[in-house]
Design a protein around this motif. Structure first.
Motif, PDB file in Angstrom:
ATOM      1  N   ARG A  87       0.878  -1.231  -0.085  1.00  0.00           N
ATOM      2  CA  ARG A  87      -0.031  -0.037  -0.005  1.00  0.00           C
ATOM      3  C   ARG A  87       0.897   1.381  -0.010  1.00  0.00           C
ATOM      4  O   ARG A  87       0.461   2.282  -0.840  1.00  0.00           O
ATOM      5  CB  ARG A  87      -0.894  -0.013   1.182  1.00  0.00           C
ATOM      6  CG  ARG A  87      -1.841   1.312   1.526  1.00  0.00           C
ATOM      7  CD  ARG A  87      -2.701   1.309   2.638  1.00  0.00           C
ATOM      8  NE  ARG A  87      -3.109   2.508   2.818  1.00  0.00           N
ATOM      9  CZ  ARG A  87      -3.767   3.184   3.846  1.00  0.00           C
ATOM     10  NH1 ARG A  87      -3.702   2.062   4.901  1.00  0.00           N
ATOM     11  NH2 ARG A  87      -4.358   4.114   3.966  1.00  0.00           N
ATOM     12  N   GLN A  88       1.967   1.446   0.963  1.00  0.00           N
ATOM     13  CA  GLN A  88       2.838   2.353   1.035  1.00  0.00           C
ATOM     14  C   GLN A  88       3.629   2.631  -0.294  1.00  0.00           C
ATOM     15  O   GLN A  88       3.781   3.771  -0.830  1.00  0.00           O
ATOM     16  CB  GLN A  88       3.698   2.204   2.146  1.00  0.00           C
ATOM     17  CG  GLN A  88       4.602   3.645   2.314  1.00  0.00           C
ATOM     18  CD  GLN A  88       5.630   3.330   3.562  1.00  0.00           C
ATOM     19  OE1 GLN A  88       6.292   2.234   3.590  1.00  0.00           O
ATOM     20  NE2 GLN A  88       5.316   4.359   4.395  1.00  0.00           N
ATOM     21  N   HIS A  89       4.164   1.612  -0.824  1.00  0.00           N
ATOM     22  CA  HIS A  89       5.038   1.548  -1.968  1.00  0.00           C
ATOM     23  C   HIS A  89       4.215   2.306  -3.274  1.00  0.00           C
ATOM     24  O   HIS A  89       4.739   3.174  -3.973  1.00  0.00           O
ATOM     25  CB  HIS A  89       5.385  -0.031  -2.529  1.00  0.00           C
ATOM     26  CG  HIS A  89       6.153   0.172  -3.702  1.00  0.00           C
ATOM     27  ND1 HIS A  89       7.431   0.473  -3.741  1.00  0.00           N
ATOM     28  CD2 HIS A  89       5.788  -0.161  -5.153  1.00  0.00           C
ATOM     29  CE1 HIS A  89       7.838   0.313  -5.051  1.00  0.00           C
ATOM     30  NE2 HIS A  89       6.783   0.036  -5.992  1.00  0.00           N
ATOM     31  N   TYR A  90       2.795   1.717  -3.340  1.00  0.00           N
ATOM     32  CA  TYR A  90       2.093   2.212  -4.609  1.00  0.00           C
ATOM     33  C   TYR A  90       1.302   3.805  -4.106  1.00  0.00           C
ATOM     34  O   TYR A  90       0.737   4.343  -4.967  1.00  0.00           O
ATOM     35  CB  TYR A  90       1.235   1.307  -4.957  1.00  0.00           C
ATOM     36  CG  TYR A  90       1.817   0.231  -5.744  1.00  0.00           C
ATOM     37  CD1 TYR A  90       2.184   0.479  -6.932  1.00  0.00           C
ATOM     38  CD2 TYR A  90       2.088  -0.939  -5.124  1.00  0.00           C
ATOM     39  CE1 TYR A  90       3.122  -0.485  -7.490  1.00  0.00           C
ATOM     40  CE2 TYR A  90       2.684  -1.925  -5.754  1.00  0.00           C
ATOM     41  CZ  TYR A  90       3.219  -1.628  -7.196  1.00  0.00           C
ATOM     42  OH  TYR A  90       3.946  -2.778  -7.584  1.00  0.00           O
ATOM     43  N   GLY A  91       1.311   4.003  -2.764  1.00  0.00           N
ATOM     44  CA  GLY A  91       0.407   5.094  -2.623  1.00  0.00           C
ATOM     45  C   GLY A  91      -0.993   5.084  -2.527  1.00  0.00           C
ATOM     46  O   GLY A  91      -1.642   6.148  -2.678  1.00  0.00           O
ATOM     47  N   TRP A  92      -1.394   3.867  -2.540  1.00  0.00           N
ATOM     48  CA  TRP A  92      -2.752   3.767  -2.263  1.00  0.00           C
ATOM     49  C   TRP A  92      -3.409   4.396  -1.133  1.00  0.00           C
ATOM     50  O   TRP A  92      -3.100   3.993  -0.121  1.00  0.00           O
ATOM     51  CB  TRP A  92      -3.288   2.348  -2.669  1.00  0.00           C
ATOM     52  CG  TRP A  92      -2.715   1.781  -3.960  1.00  0.00           C
ATOM     53  CD1 TRP A  92      -2.575   2.167  -5.133  1.00  0.00           C
ATOM     54  CD2 TRP A  92      -2.456   0.368  -4.210  1.00  0.00           C
ATOM     55  NE1 TRP A  92      -2.007   1.341  -6.108  1.00  0.00           N
ATOM     56  CE2 TRP A  92      -2.006   0.139  -5.570  1.00  0.00           C
ATOM     57  CE3 TRP A  92      -2.468  -0.930  -3.415  1.00  0.00           C
ATOM     58  CZ2 TRP A  92      -1.711  -0.928  -6.088  1.00  0.00           C
ATOM     59  CZ3 TRP A  92      -2.239  -2.131  -4.050  1.00  0.00           C
ATOM     60  CH2 TRP A  92      -1.755  -2.233  -5.419  1.00  0.00           C
ATOM     61  N   GLU A  93      -4.488   5.130  -1.387  1.00  0.00           N
ATOM     62  CA  GLU A  93      -5.309   5.617  -0.452  1.00  0.00           C
ATOM     63  C   GLU A  93      -6.819   4.909  -0.352  1.00  0.00           C
ATOM     64  O   GLU A  93      -7.176   4.389  -1.397  1.00  0.00           O
ATOM     65  CB  GLU A  93      -5.494   7.091  -0.489  1.00  0.00           C
ATOM     66  CG  GLU A  93      -3.894   7.837  -0.325  1.00  0.00           C
ATOM     67  CD  GLU A  93      -3.351   7.672   0.956  1.00  0.00           C
ATOM     68  OE1 GLU A  93      -4.099   7.502   1.811  1.00  0.00           O
ATOM     69  OE2 GLU A  93      -2.274   7.775   0.876  1.00  0.00           O
ATOM     70  N   GLU A  94      -7.721   5.355   0.830  1.00  0.00           N
ATOM     71  CA  GLU A  94      -8.991   4.674   0.976  1.00  0.00           C
ATOM     72  C   GLU A  94      -9.997   5.016  -0.441  1.00  0.00           C
ATOM     73  O   GLU A  94     -10.795   4.349  -0.736  1.00  0.00           O
ATOM     74  CB  GLU A  94      -9.641   5.192   1.980  1.00  0.00           C
ATOM     75  CG  GLU A  94      -8.958   4.466   3.249  1.00  0.00           C
ATOM     76  CD  GLU A  94      -9.610   4.693   4.623  1.00  0.00           C
ATOM     77  OE1 GLU A  94     -11.094   5.147   4.468  1.00  0.00           O
ATOM     78  OE2 GLU A  94      -9.310   4.660   5.435  1.00  0.00           O
ATOM     79  N   GLN A  95      -9.496   5.984  -1.186  1.00  0.00           N
ATOM     80  CA  GLN A  95     -10.478   6.421  -2.193  1.00  0.00           C
ATOM     81  C   GLN A  95     -10.065   5.464  -3.613  1.00  0.00           C
ATOM     82  O   GLN A  95     -10.847   5.548  -4.445  1.00  0.00           O
ATOM     83  CB  GLN A  95     -10.490   7.637  -2.752  1.00  0.00           C
ATOM     84  CG  GLN A  95      -9.125   8.520  -2.971  1.00  0.00           C
ATOM     85  CD  GLN A  95      -8.367   8.831  -2.072  1.00  0.00           C
ATOM     86  OE1 GLN A  95      -8.475   8.552  -0.638  1.00  0.00           O
ATOM     87  NE2 GLN A  95      -7.062   9.619  -2.466  1.00  0.00           N
ATOM     88  N   ASP A  96      -8.865   4.736  -3.519  1.00  0.00           N
ATOM     89  CA  ASP A  96      -8.401   4.069  -4.418  1.00  0.00           C
ATOM     90  C   ASP A  96      -8.999   2.676  -4.612  1.00  0.00           C
ATOM     91  O   ASP A  96      -9.041   1.902  -3.572  1.00  0.00           O
ATOM     92  CB  ASP A  96      -6.886   4.003  -4.574  1.00  0.00           C
ATOM     93  CG  ASP A  96      -6.316   5.361  -4.675  1.00  0.00           C
ATOM     94  OD1 ASP A  96      -6.866   6.121  -5.460  1.00  0.00           O
ATOM     95  OD2 ASP A  96      -5.268   5.581  -4.099  1.00  0.00           O
ATOM     96  N   LEU A  97      -9.670   2.058  -5.742  1.00  0.00           N
ATOM     97  CA  LEU A  97     -10.063   0.783  -5.886  1.00  0.00           C
ATOM     98  C   LEU A  97      -9.008  -0.180  -5.411  1.00  0.00           C
ATOM     99  O   LEU A  97      -9.151  -0.924  -4.858  1.00  0.00           O
ATOM    100  CB  LEU A  97     -10.571   0.359  -7.367  1.00  0.00           C
ATOM    101  CG  LEU A  97     -10.846  -0.946  -7.660  1.00  0.00           C
ATOM    102  CD1 LEU A  97     -12.105  -1.365  -6.758  1.00  0.00           C
ATOM    103  CD2 LEU A  97     -11.280  -0.918  -9.071  1.00  0.00           C
ATOM    104  N   SER A  98      -7.759   0.061  -5.830  1.00  0.00           N
ATOM    105  CA  SER A  98      -6.487  -0.778  -5.593  1.00  0.00           C
ATOM    106  C   SER A  98      -6.354  -1.022  -4.114  1.00  0.00           C
ATOM    107  O   SER A  98      -6.031  -2.283  -3.499  1.00  0.00           O
ATOM    108  CB  SER A  98      -5.194  -0.243  -6.100  1.00  0.00           C
ATOM    109  OG  SER A  98      -5.241  -0.234  -7.733  1.00  0.00           O
TER     110      SER A  98
END
Length: 122
Positions: free
Chosen positions: A83-94
């Motif tokens: 999650r940190q590596h890709y910078g995914w946040e709660e609004q992201d489907l990923s």
């Protein structure tokens, strides 16, 4: 066997309480491998699994309690690092796909523990 189904159900109940109700009381950075609040969360899972597994056998309870602690630690650590590596946040489907994979891995852990009960205790 009904024992295995009850065991599995109780592990799911334990998981819901530890991951939803209790975890919020111990905010942590799970990308740090030895983060104390994160290990408090992993310990809650291990201790909860230990308590549930006492219905099977005390030695089994120690083994699966410790395994749940270790597995939960590494699943959450890997999830958090991705999650940190890709910078995914709660609004992201990923983010939510990753959360789903995390939960599936935890459920798979409980299914494997239940298979151990079937193999060795029923």
């Amino acid at each position: 066997s009904s024992t295995v189904l009850i065991f599995l159900f109780l592990l799911f109940v334990k998981h819901a309480f530890c991951d939803l109700a209790i975890q919020r009381l111990f905010p942590s950075n799970k990308t740090e491998y030895f983060n104390k609040p994160a290990h408090t969360h992993y310990f809650h899972h291990g201790a909860g699994t230990f308590l549930v597994a006492l219905m099977i056998d005390i030695k089994f309870a120690f083994v699966v309690g410790f395994l749940d602690y270790l597995i939960h630690w590494h699943v959450d650590f890997c999830k958090s690092c991705v999650r940190q590596h890709y910078g995914w946040e709660e609004q992201d489907l990923s983010f939510w796909v990753l959360q789903s994979v995390d939960q599936i891995l935890h459920y798979l852990t409980y299914i494997l523990f239940s298979l151990l009960v079937l193999q060795f205790y029923v």
